[in-house]
Design a protein around this motif. Sequence first.
Motif, PDB file in Angstrom:
ATOM      1  N   GLU A  93      30.805  37.541  43.555  1.00  0.00           N
ATOM      2  CA  GLU A  93      31.185  36.503  42.600  1.00  0.00           C
ATOM      3  C   GLU A  93      32.341  36.975  41.733  1.00  0.00           C
ATOM      4  N   CYS A  94      32.279  38.206  41.277  1.00  0.00           N
ATOM      5  CA  CYS A  94      33.339  38.764  40.438  1.00  0.00           C
ATOM      6  C   CYS A  94      34.677  38.755  41.180  1.00  0.00           C
ATOM      7  N   PHE A  95      34.673  39.176  42.432  1.00  0.00           N
ATOM      8  CA  PHE A  95      35.910  39.177  43.214  1.00  0.00           C
ATOM      9  C   PHE A  95      36.425  37.763  43.422  1.00  0.00           C
ATOM     10  N   ASP A  96      35.533  36.871  43.855  1.00  0.00           N
ATOM     11  CA  ASP A  96      35.946  35.502  44.161  1.00  0.00           C
ATOM     12  C   ASP A  96      36.519  34.781  42.949  1.00  0.00           C
ATOM     13  N   GLU A  97      35.946  35.009  41.794  1.00  0.00           N
ATOM     14  CA  GLU A  97      36.384  34.305  40.596  1.00  0.00           C
ATOM     15  C   GLU A  97      37.637  34.910  39.971  1.00  0.00           C
ATOM     16  N   SER A  98      37.900  36.177  40.240  1.00  0.00           N
ATOM     17  CA  SER A  98      39.044  36.800  39.573  1.00  0.00           C
ATOM     18  C   SER A  98      40.255  37.010  40.472  1.00  0.00           C
ATOM     19  N   VAL A  99      40.098  36.952  41.795  1.00  0.00           N
ATOM     20  CA  VAL A  99      41.222  37.268  42.672  1.00  0.00           C
ATOM     21  C   VAL A  99      42.357  36.248  42.556  1.00  0.00           C
ATOM     22  N   SER A 100      42.046  35.007  42.308  1.00  0.00           N
ATOM     23  CA  SER A 100      43.118  34.006  42.240  1.00  0.00           C
ATOM     24  C   SER A 100      44.008  34.186  41.003  1.00  0.00           C
ATOM     25  N   PHE A 101      43.557  34.968  40.027  1.00  0.00           N
ATOM     26  CA  PHE A 101      44.352  35.219  38.831  1.00  0.00           C
ATOM     27  C   PHE A 101      45.100  36.546  38.904  1.00  0.00           C
ATOM     28  N   SER A 102      44.929  37.279  40.006  1.00  0.00           N
ATOM     29  CA  SER A 102      45.619  38.555  40.150  1.00  0.00           C
ATOM     30  C   SER A 102      46.916  38.353  40.919  1.00  0.00           C
ATOM     31  N   GLN A 103      47.713  39.401  40.973  1.00  0.00           N
ATOM     32  CA  GLN A 103      48.971  39.315  41.703  1.00  0.00           C
ATOM     33  C   GLN A 103      48.781  39.573  43.188  1.00  0.00           C
ATOM     34  N   HIS A 104      47.550  39.857  43.627  1.00  0.00           N
ATOM     35  CA  HIS A 104      47.274  40.168  45.028  1.00  0.00           C
ATOM     36  C   HIS A 104      46.548  39.032  45.737  1.00  0.00           C
ATOM     37  N   TRP A 111      36.229  44.961  51.598  1.00  0.00           N
ATOM     38  CA  TRP A 111      36.592  46.331  51.241  1.00  0.00           C
ATOM     39  C   TRP A 111      36.332  46.581  49.750  1.00  0.00           C
ATOM     40  N   TRP A 112      36.730  45.652  48.896  1.00  0.00           N
ATOM     41  CA  TRP A 112      36.513  45.810  47.458  1.00  0.00           C
ATOM     42  C   TRP A 112      35.017  45.830  47.141  1.00  0.00           C
ATOM     43  N   VAL A 113      34.255  44.906  47.734  1.00  0.00           N
ATOM     44  CA  VAL A 113      32.807  44.850  47.480  1.00  0.00           C
ATOM     45  C   VAL A 113      32.136  46.125  47.975  1.00  0.00           C
ATOM     46  N   ALA A 114      32.543  46.619  49.146  1.00  0.00           N
ATOM     47  CA  ALA A 114      31.954  47.852  49.675  1.00  0.00           C
ATOM     48  C   ALA A 114      32.231  49.033  48.749  1.00  0.00           C
ATOM     49  N   ARG A 115      33.444  49.126  48.209  1.00  0.00           N
ATOM     50  CA  ARG A 115      33.760  50.214  47.273  1.00  0.00           C
ATOM     51  C   ARG A 115      32.892  50.121  46.018  1.00  0.00           C
ATOM     52  N   GLN A 116      32.668  48.895  45.530  1.00  0.00           N
ATOM     53  CA  GLN A 116      31.829  48.735  44.349  1.00  0.00           C
ATOM     54  C   GLN A 116      30.371  49.094  44.652  1.00  0.00           C
ATOM     55  N   MET A 117      29.913  48.731  45.853  1.00  0.00           N
ATOM     56  CA  MET A 117      28.538  49.030  46.242  1.00  0.00           C
ATOM     57  C   MET A 117      28.313  50.538  46.417  1.00  0.00           C
ATOM     58  N   LEU A 118      29.361  51.274  46.726  1.00  0.00           N
ATOM     59  CA  LEU A 118      29.246  52.724  46.865  1.00  0.00           C
ATOM     60  C   LEU A 118      29.361  53.458  45.534  1.00  0.00           C
ATOM     61  N   LYS A 178      34.852  28.661  37.617  1.00  0.00           N
ATOM     62  CA  LYS A 178      33.719  27.817  37.987  1.00  0.00           C
ATOM     63  C   LYS A 178      32.385  28.474  37.681  1.00  0.00           C
ATOM     64  N   LYS A 179      32.324  29.801  37.809  1.00  0.00           N
ATOM     65  CA  LYS A 179      31.048  30.500  37.677  1.00  0.00           C
ATOM     66  C   LYS A 179      30.983  31.460  36.507  1.00  0.00           C
ATOM     67  N   GLY A 180      32.005  31.505  35.674  1.00  0.00           N
ATOM     68  CA  GLY A 180      31.978  32.435  34.549  1.00  0.00           C
ATOM     69  C   GLY A 180      33.270  32.395  33.763  1.00  0.00           C
ATOM     70  N   ILE A 181      33.537  33.502  33.075  1.00  0.00           N
ATOM     71  CA  ILE A 181      34.758  33.612  32.284  1.00  0.00           C
ATOM     72  C   ILE A 181      35.409  34.968  32.509  1.00  0.00           C
ATOM     73  N   LEU A 182      36.724  34.966  32.465  1.00  0.00           N
ATOM     74  CA  LEU A 182      37.511  36.188  32.530  1.00  0.00           C
ATOM     75  C   LEU A 182      38.095  36.441  31.150  1.00  0.00           C
ATOM     76  N   ILE A 239      32.612  37.951  33.176  1.00  0.00           N
ATOM     77  CA  ILE A 239      31.212  37.760  32.790  1.00  0.00           C
ATOM     78  C   ILE A 239      30.724  36.501  33.491  1.00  0.00           C
ATOM     79  N   SER A 240      29.661  36.659  34.254  1.00  0.00           N
ATOM     80  CA  SER A 240      29.103  35.539  35.003  1.00  0.00           C
ATOM     81  C   SER A 240      28.365  34.595  34.065  1.00  0.00           C
ATOM     82  N   ARG A 241      28.415  33.331  34.389  1.00  0.00           N
ATOM     83  CA  ARG A 241      27.705  32.332  33.595  1.00  0.00           C
ATOM     84  C   ARG A 241      26.194  32.474  33.733  1.00  0.00           C
ATOM     85  N   GLN A 242      25.745  33.099  34.816  1.00  0.00           N
ATOM     86  CA  GLN A 242      24.313  33.320  35.002  1.00  0.00           C
ATOM     87  C   GLN A 242      23.740  34.245  33.931  1.00  0.00           C
ATOM     88  N   ALA A 243      24.583  35.100  33.371  1.00  0.00           N
ATOM     89  CA  ALA A 243      24.126  36.026  32.334  1.00  0.00           C
ATOM     90  C   ALA A 243      24.175  35.399  30.942  1.00  0.00           C
TER      91      ALA A 243
END
Length: 154
Positions: free
Chosen positions: A15-26, A74-81, A121-125, A135-139
């Motif tokens: 969720e963090c990746f999906d919600e924030s990637v569109s605001f990054s330069q990548h 790849w990003w999610v896997a790095r975070q999970m590790l 849609k699911k939180g705030i940056l 921060i996710s809206r679920q929290a």
Amino acid sequence: MFQSEFTLDKQYFQECFDESVSFSQHHKPKYGLIGFLLVLGSLSHYLLEQAYLGNFLFVLAVIEGVSFYYRRPWWVARQMLSRASGSKVVLKIDEQGINAHNPYRAFQLQWQEIDNVIETKKGILLEHGKYRQYISRQALNNETYAFILQQTKK
């Protein structure tokens, strides 16, 4: 004062990746770089007859395309590790600001340090300096969400 807990799990990281990637330069592939590498590879391979260099540049172009395609897993896997994966985060929001901590990391933001708030849609940056904190809206409950927006508009 509001206090909440959430777990840094795979679903949260996705969720963090999906919600924030569109605001990054990548958020867009580097078509120009891929095309440039393909053109250089073709020139090296056919005009200069340097097959190794041409093949190397072709492989670089493919790697660039694949890295963009698989950037989310790849990003999610790095975070999970990371050590923090699976840990509980305690989120505290009060008149001074936002405080979040887990056993491995903590951050504290004063309201005046926050430059911009982006509602997704699911939180705030929260933008502060060159960093972003999601921060996710679920929290959050609705009152706390409104409180954050009110405090950051001051």
